[in-house]
Each structure stands twice: as C-alpha cells, then as structure tokens.
Scaffold this active site. Structure first.
Site, mmCIF file in Angstrom:
data_model
loop_
_atom_site.group_PDB
_atom_site.id
_atom_site.type_symbol
_atom_site.label_atom_id
_atom_site.label_comp_id
_atom_site.label_asym_id
_atom_site.label_seq_id
_atom_site.Cartn_x
_atom_site.Cartn_y
_atom_site.Cartn_z
ATOM 1 N N GLU A 118 1.334 -0.708 5.903
ATOM 2 C CA GLU A 118 0.245 -1.428 5.235
ATOM 3 C C GLU A 118 0.550 -1.554 3.746
ATOM 4 O OE1 GLU A 118 -2.987 0.488 3.591
ATOM 5 O OE2 GLU A 118 -4.430 -1.084 3.947
ATOM 6 N N ASP A 129 -0.264 4.122 6.057
ATOM 7 C CA ASP A 129 -1.319 3.681 5.159
ATOM 8 C C ASP A 129 -0.814 3.538 3.717
ATOM 9 O OD1 ASP A 129 -4.336 3.510 4.761
ATOM 10 O OD2 ASP A 129 -3.842 5.108 3.352
HETATM 11 C C1 GLC Z 1 -5.882 2.020 3.255
HETATM 12 C C2 GLC Z 1 -6.884 2.096 4.396
HETATM 13 C C3 GLC Z 1 -8.259 2.206 3.812
HETATM 14 C C4 GLC Z 1 -8.337 3.484 3.009
HETATM 15 C C5 GLC Z 1 -7.262 3.499 1.925
HETATM 16 C C6 GLC Z 1 -7.116 4.856 1.301
HETATM 17 O O1 GLC Z 1 -5.977 0.856 2.536
HETATM 18 O O2 GLC Z 1 -6.729 1.002 5.241
HETATM 19 O O3 GLC Z 1 -9.255 2.179 4.799
HETATM 20 O O4 GLC Z 1 -9.591 3.617 2.427
HETATM 21 O O5 GLC Z 1 -5.994 3.169 2.460
HETATM 22 O O6 GLC Z 1 -6.497 5.738 2.187
#
Ligand code: GLC
Length: 585
Positions: free
Chosen positions: A300, A231
């Site tokens: 991500e 993440d």
């Molecule tokens: C990422 C996740 C999202 C979350 C954020 C903070 O972007 O996909 O859902 O709120 O991180 O952890």
C-alpha cells in the site's frame, strides 16, 4: 541460499501506444501464478460477521462465510489487522505481532479459519503494519526506558528550545493531524509518529528492526499464511537530516492538517524500495521446490504511478511482490469521461516493468465506497472494467452488492482520524461510513450480529438490499459472480487489450487471444442514452454480438444479440459482449 527456479512463462508483453493496441498479452507458454487471474477480497474483519454477539466481526464469523466467498469466485482474502492491539486505529496499532487480538478470536481460531480457506482453495493474506507499532508494544515500552536492544528501535530526537520553550525537533506533521512528534516524559525526548500519537514509528536505520520484522513475517508464513498486504510502505523511512518540510500552499487547509506541508522527507524515500526487496527475498525463499506456490506481498503506497514501479519484484515473471494500483481510486470520479478512463488504465500498463502483471483497486477501508463515490447504477459497468482488464482484481467486502457508505453522525464516530478533526470538520476525513457491517439478510442487524448494538450503524436500506435478497434476482451480486467466472477464460488471462473512446462518455475495450472469441466491454459513463458503433473502431468485429453479461440498468440479458453498429446504452449502463454465439465460452 536463494533458490533459483526456471520461470515457466516466457512472456511477450509489450505496449504499443501509437496504434490502438495498448497492451499485448502473453503467449501460451506463460504459466499464470495463482494470484494473477485472482480476485483478492478485502475483509474488514470488524464488519464482516460477528460469531459471538459482541457487535464486532471476528475470525469465527469469517470461517462461517468461507462458502460464500468460494461461491463468489474469489481466490484470496486479505484480512484487516487481527493482531493484538488497543484498537485505537482498529488494529493498525499493534501491541503484539505474534498474537491474535482476543476480540477477533484465538490463534486456534486463526488456524481453523486458515485450514478451511485452504480446503476451499482460497489463499489468505494478513495485513501487516511495519511502519509503526502501538505505544503499548513491549519494544516501545522498553525503548522509553532505554533498555537495550530496544533503545533505538524507534525514532527519538531531542527537543528544540525556542526562547526557552520546549518544542518538537522540526515541523513534520502527522497524517492524522498535528505535530508528528510527541514528548516522552519517561525518556525526556520526542518520538516520531506518522499516524496517531499512540503509533510510534519504527526506526529502520537500525538493522535489528529489520531482523525483528522479518522474524514476525516468518512466524506467520511458517504457519501456512500465503502472504501479506503491507501497510503504509511509503512512510517507512524519513530523511536523516530531519530538515523541515516545505509548505504546500494548498488553499483551505489548517496548519495542523497533513496537507499543509509537502512531504519530500517523510514519504517515498528510495530506501523504502530496498526494504521491500529484503522482504521479497524472504517470501521467495519459501519457494523451495518447483511445485511450491509463491507467497505474495501487496504494497500500500499512494504515490504517482512511476514512483511505484520500482516496488515490483525484480524478476516480475516469477516473483510476486507488487504495489496496489490506486489509479481508479484516486482519479476516477463523477466527472471522468471515456478518455480519462483510458488514461488512468494505460498509465499503469505503460509504466509497468516489462512482463509484469497489473492490478486494479476500486475501493478500500480508507476511501469512500465505489457505489457512493461514483453512482450505484454505474457499479456493474465499473466491475466489468475492473474484472475484464488484464490483471488481478481487488474487491472491498460488500462492493459485490454495491454497498454504499453509511451515514455516521458525530456522536457515532469511531475513527480516530475523524475524531482528531473535531465536530465541524470530521466529515472531511471520516472513514467510518465505508466500514459499516455487511448486510447478509433482512433480519436483526442485517444478519451480521445478534448483539443489541453493533460497532457502526448498518446501512438503513439493509432490509431491502442485502446478500440474501440479491442472490434471488438479477442484481449487482449476480453480475459480479458472472464476471468472476469469466476471468478464468484464457482470453482474459493471456489476451491483448485494445481500448476505445466510443464517444465522449462511452468507454470500451476488447480482449482477444489467438482464434478464441473476442470479448468486448462497453460502458456509458454519461448521463444521456448513447448509441455507439463498434465497427468504426474495430471493423474486424462481426456485425452481430452476443450479450455475455449485462448491467442491471441495460435492459438486456445474457444471450441477447446486439447489432455492433448500433449498441444502445442507457446512462451508466455497461455490457460485456462476445463474438461467439456458442454457450460454451
Ligand atoms: C494505512 C491503513 C489505514 C491506517 C494507516 C495507519 O493507510 O490502510 O487504515 O490507518 O495505514 O496504519
């Protein structure tokens, strides 16, 4: 010591842009890794299947649905965070990285689920959140009290005093709005949080944090996990001098909105890549012998394509760390024409390190669903593109049915990001609509749960459009399954890619491999019916082609024959055609 293996699979992957062939595939000595022809399916755990009647999805619910996922043709699932958490950001605020949150089940349930997936030949990835913890995590509680070794596990700074008034150390903003600094009475300092106040950022300038996080990864990998979705990786490091970030000058944003500033000092720092390389080494060390399958890391980060490329494993042919490709999430919209599609796709392929493998994301739990962002009639065409391009396909749960966003009123909002924006502006950022429960059938709560209330409204159309019903007729679900099966075909794994703008709004491409039949994909993104002549673009194609997969709105079915010089496409219709009449391919 690092294990070194001979990478089977010498590749001949080059990109030729001055001719129409944009991507030259692999030769037959290439041995695909499990994750390459794969569909990775994102399960948003709260919304998939509730097994205990509390209105929230859980691990045992997922275990019940392994056969559905097997039948769908996915080869890996990625579960949204299931670790212990106060759930203020639905699990992205972790208070214990080694325990399963009781609302989702127990460690025993996890093991049972993992075993069932593995028996079905499906890998399991967990969402892993290295940027921050919950403020309820023991590390943070001890850091507040300056108990070593946790004192510097988080990013602490003294206050700045302006005219004697205490204020944050700089102007940095939280993604979820407002200052990214929060005062701690206990420690008499500010701590930094890129996301919620309750999500303090870990301090990766402290080597001990690296070790802690790697220990947690080992804990799950040793249990048999196949990898992680990592993440928010582009948020992990911040610039050490803590300089103010510049104003963005974007119109229509409030000074508290994240977009009010540009983020050169808090996003995409080069150090992030170094951290990922450490984890890449870690997962690769699990490959102890040639027959061991690689674990994977999927990252991500929303950033321009070129900035993402360094995240690919150094030796991409035999390593398995790669960044999500969000080009179709970020740039494909209702205005996109065939040339735009071609650009979005080639941007990734051209910039990818030589020999690497692409991937295609179209939706996730943070963005509007694809069927709502585009148009549900175009869904089959978009799946045709996503699944027939070279690369791993990533599916968000329910997209196989063409699930649409559910409308969520202000009094129903649960997403803290939206709550921070208040009743007037919550619609700008609310992520609840794309997270509503999966419609399994037309019974109570769409077969998702027995509870009297479920955590988010189910799409009111569930009685007419649900998984059970779509299994019985020509449907998005059937199209999806057909496409998923085709992906195992060598042409789609090894083949070249050649893309065409057949008209302003009709996008197409071919996949060809040696003497095997060629696949042709054509999709009309426009609002008018089109008749396109494929032979103008690929004169070597035969005059008659066979329909392999057809969109719901195409008016054609599998097995129909079409004339390559006059392919008739209704608005938003798509076809996968093949140059063979045999039923074998
Ligand atoms: C990422 C996740 C999202 C979350 C954020 C903070 O972007 O996909 O859902 O709120 O991180 O952890």
């Amino acid at each position: 010591m690092l294990n070194v293996f001979l990478c089977l699979g010498l590749f001949v992957s080059h990109y030729t842009v001055n001719t129409e062939i944009i991507y030259q595939g692999f030769n037959s000595s290439f041995v695909p890794q499990w994750w390459q022809p794969c569909i990775i399916y994102e399960v948003y755990v709260r919304s998939f299947k509730d097994s205990n009647g509390d209105g929230l999805g859980d691990l045992n619910g997922i275990t019940e649905k392994v056969d559905y996922l097997k039948n769908l043709g996915v080869c890996a699932v990625w579960l949204s965070p299931v670790f212990k958490s106060p759930q203020l950001d639905f699990g992205y605020d972790i208070s214990n990285f080694r325990e399963i949150d009781p609302i989702y089940g127990t460690t025993h349930d996890f093991d049972r689920m993992l075993e069932k997936f593995h028996k079905a030949g499906i890998k399991v990835l967990l969402d892993f959140v290295p940027n921050h913890t919950s403020n309820m995590h023991d590390w943070f509680k001890k850091s507040v009290k300056k108990i070593d070794p946790y004192t510097d596990y988080f990013i602490w700074k003294d206050a700045k005093y302006v005219d004697g008034v205490r204020s944050p150390p700089n102007n940095w903003l939280s993604v979820f709005s407002g200052s990214a600094w929060e005062w701690s009475e206990g420690r008499q300092q500010y701590y930094f949080h890129q996301f919620l106040v309750e999500q303090p950022d870990l301090n990766y300038r402290n080597p001990k944090v690296h070790e802690e996080i790697k220990d947690v990864m080992r804990f799950w990998l040793d249990r048999g996990l196949d990898g992680f979705r990592i993440d928010a990786i582009c948020h992990v490091y911040e610039k050490e001098d803590f300089a103010d970030e510049p104003l963005s000058g974007k119109p229509g944003v409030l000074p508290t909105d994240y977009l009010y500033l540009d983020h050169p000092y808090t996003m995409q720092l080069p150090e992030n890549v170094g951290l990922v390389k450490e984890w890449d080494e870690l997962i690769y060390s699990y490959k102890k012998k040639e027959s061991d399958e690689l674990k994977i890391l999927v990252l991500e980060c929303y950033a321009p394509t070129k900035k993402l490329m360094p995240y690919y494993s150094n030796d991409s042919t035999c390593r398995s760390t790669f960044p999500f490709n969000f080009n179709l999430v970020e740039h494909m919209d209702r205005e996109s024409d065939a040339q735009d599609l071609k650009t979005m796709i080639s941007t990734w392929l051209i910039n990818m390190p030589e020999g690497s493998w692409a991937n295609w994301v179209i939706s996730n739990h943070d963005r509007d669903r694809i069927a709502s962002r585009m148009e549900s009639t175009l869904l089959d065409g978009i799946h045709m593109i996503q699944m027939m391009l070279p690369g791993t396909a990533i599916t968000y749960y329910g997209d196989e049915l063409g699930m649409e966003n559910s409308y969520v009123r202000w009094d129903q909002v649960t997403d803290t990001f939206a709550l921070n924006y208040g009743p007037e502006r919550f619609q700008l950022v609310n992520r609840d609509p794309e997270r509503s429960p999966f419609p399994w059938d037309d019974t109570k709560n769409a077969g998702f749960s027995d509870a009297s209330n479920v955590w988010l409204p189910i799409h009111p159309n569930f009685w007419a459009d649900n998984m059970k019903q779509q299994s019985k007729r020509k449907s998005h679900l059937r199209t999806y399954k057909q496409l998923a099966r085709l992906r195992q075909n060598p042409t789609l794994i090894y083949g070249d890619l050649d893309m065409f703008t057949l008209s302003k709004w009709t996008f197409g491409f071919t996949r060809s491999y040696k003497d095997n039949p060629t696949y042709v994909v054509v999709v009309n993104f426009g609002s008018e019916t089109e008749t396109v002549d494929l032979l103008k673009f690929r004169p070597t194609l035969p005059a008659i082609l066979k329909v392999k997969v057809s969109s719901l709105n195409s008016g054609l079915v599998t097995g129909n024959l079409v004339n390559a010089t006059s392919i008739f496409l209704r608005p938003k219709a798509g076809l996968v055609l093949i140059t063979s009449y045999s039923n074998e391919v």
